[in-house]
Design a protein around this motif. Structure first.
Motif, short mmCIF file in Angstrom:
data_model
loop_
_atom_site.label_atom_id
_atom_site.label_comp_id
_atom_site.label_asym_id
_atom_site.label_seq_id
_atom_site.Cartn_x
_atom_site.Cartn_y
_atom_site.Cartn_z
N ARG A 236 0.86 -1.18 0.00
CA ARG A 236 0.00 0.00 0.00
C ARG A 236 0.89 1.23 0.00
N ILE A 237 0.30 2.36 -0.41
CA ILE A 237 1.04 3.62 -0.45
C ILE A 237 0.51 4.50 0.66
N GLN A 238 1.39 4.86 1.59
CA GLN A 238 1.02 5.75 2.69
C GLN A 238 1.15 7.18 2.19
N VAL A 239 0.01 7.92 2.22
CA VAL A 239 0.01 9.27 1.66
C VAL A 239 -0.07 10.35 2.74
N TYR A 240 -0.46 9.99 3.96
CA TYR A 240 -0.54 11.00 5.00
C TYR A 240 -0.25 10.38 6.36
N VAL A 241 0.55 11.10 7.15
CA VAL A 241 0.79 10.78 8.55
C VAL A 241 0.78 12.11 9.29
N GLY B 228 -4.70 1.91 -1.85
CA GLY B 228 -4.37 0.83 -2.76
C GLY B 228 -4.29 -0.53 -2.12
N ASP B 229 -4.48 -1.54 -2.93
CA ASP B 229 -4.32 -2.94 -2.57
C ASP B 229 -3.53 -3.58 -3.71
N PHE B 230 -2.22 -3.62 -3.57
CA PHE B 230 -1.36 -4.11 -4.64
C PHE B 230 -0.75 -5.44 -4.23
N MET B 231 -0.96 -6.45 -5.05
CA MET B 231 -0.36 -7.76 -4.78
C MET B 231 1.10 -7.78 -5.22
N ARG B 232 1.42 -7.06 -6.28
CA ARG B 232 2.78 -7.05 -6.82
C ARG B 232 3.41 -5.67 -6.63
N SER C 297 4.49 14.73 -2.05
CA SER C 297 5.92 14.39 -1.99
C SER C 297 6.28 13.52 -0.80
N SER C 298 5.43 13.48 0.24
CA SER C 298 5.74 12.69 1.43
C SER C 298 5.21 11.26 1.35
N ALA C 299 4.69 10.85 0.19
CA ALA C 299 4.14 9.49 0.05
C ALA C 299 5.24 8.45 0.18
N GLN C 300 4.87 7.28 0.76
CA GLN C 300 5.82 6.19 0.94
C GLN C 300 5.17 4.87 0.53
N LEU C 301 5.95 4.01 -0.06
CA LEU C 301 5.50 2.67 -0.42
C LEU C 301 5.81 1.72 0.73
N GLN C 302 4.79 0.99 1.20
CA GLN C 302 4.98 0.13 2.37
C GLN C 302 4.36 -1.24 2.14
N ALA C 303 4.99 -2.24 2.71
CA ALA C 303 4.42 -3.59 2.70
C ALA C 303 3.28 -3.64 3.70
N ASP C 304 2.19 -4.31 3.34
CA ASP C 304 1.01 -4.35 4.19
C ASP C 304 0.15 -5.54 3.79
#
Length: 198
Positions: free
Chosen positions: A118-123, A160-164, A180-187
């Motif tokens: 998933r892509i984390q877009v806000y914290v 998002g829900d990305f398998m790959r 610009s602060s978005a991060q790609l994370q395993a979930d």
């Protein structure tokens, strides 16, 4: 100095001699003098031998033209044609295999979540900011499902829900231009929703 030069020449000669080809020199036409067509080796001792039993064979006479609906007969020997009759054991194995595959399919339908990305877009601490980012993502990427979580005092918005990973990275590059602060994370991702993402 001469001693080192002498050893250098000796080593260079040994290296060049080791790299020399052991094949005969090429003839004037540019072809090798070796005749590869005369090569002959008997491999019959290393080849496996299969003796298939000819059980359940029904000899059939040849007809002028095979019918369009009948399956093509298989040749067993030079002049003999047979129609395969499936043995009873094969039918029994196929039934068992179908039962096992059905059981696996039923079990797979109950699995809802799988590891993915998933892509984390806000914290942050502001709910209004999280909702604004959620609206921005929904306007630009309506196919991505948003997930807002709250662990006091922090709001986290993932989409998002990305398998790959490759699919996630494609969206990540587009989202990163907006946020610009978005991060790609395993979930853990929802399998059914991941199938909806193109």
């Amino acid at each position: 100095m001469r001693f080192q030069l002498g050893w250098s020449l000796v080593w260079a000669t040994l290296i060049l001699a080791g790299c020399a080809s052991s094949r005969p020199a090429a003839t004037t036409s540019g072809r090798s003098a070796v005749d590869y067509n005369s090569y002959n080796e008997d491999l019959s001792s290393t080849r496996p031998v299969y003796n298939a039993p000819l059980t359940n064979v029904t000899p059939v006479t040849r007809s002028a033209a095979p019918s369009a609906t009948a399956p093509a007969p298989t040749a067993t020997r030079k002049n003999e044609i047979r129609k395969p009759n499936p043995p009873i054991e094969a039918l029994h194995v196929n039934r068992e295999l179908d039962l096992i595959l059905d059981t696996i399919a039923i079990k797979n339908r109950t699995v809802r979540y799988a590891p993915g990305f998933r892509i984390q877009v806000y914290v942050g601490n502001q709910r209004q900011d999280a909702d604004a980012v959620k609206l921005l993502i929904y306007q630009n990427f309506p196919e991505l499902s948003p997930y807002l979580s709250y662990n006091q005092p922090t709001y986290r918005l993932k989409v998002g829900d990305f398998m790959r990973r490759i699919d996630a990275e494609r969206y990540y590059a587009s989202i990163r231009r907006l946020i610009s602060s978005a991060q790609l994370q395993a979930d853990k991702v929802d399998i059914r929703r991941s199938l909806l993402i193109k």
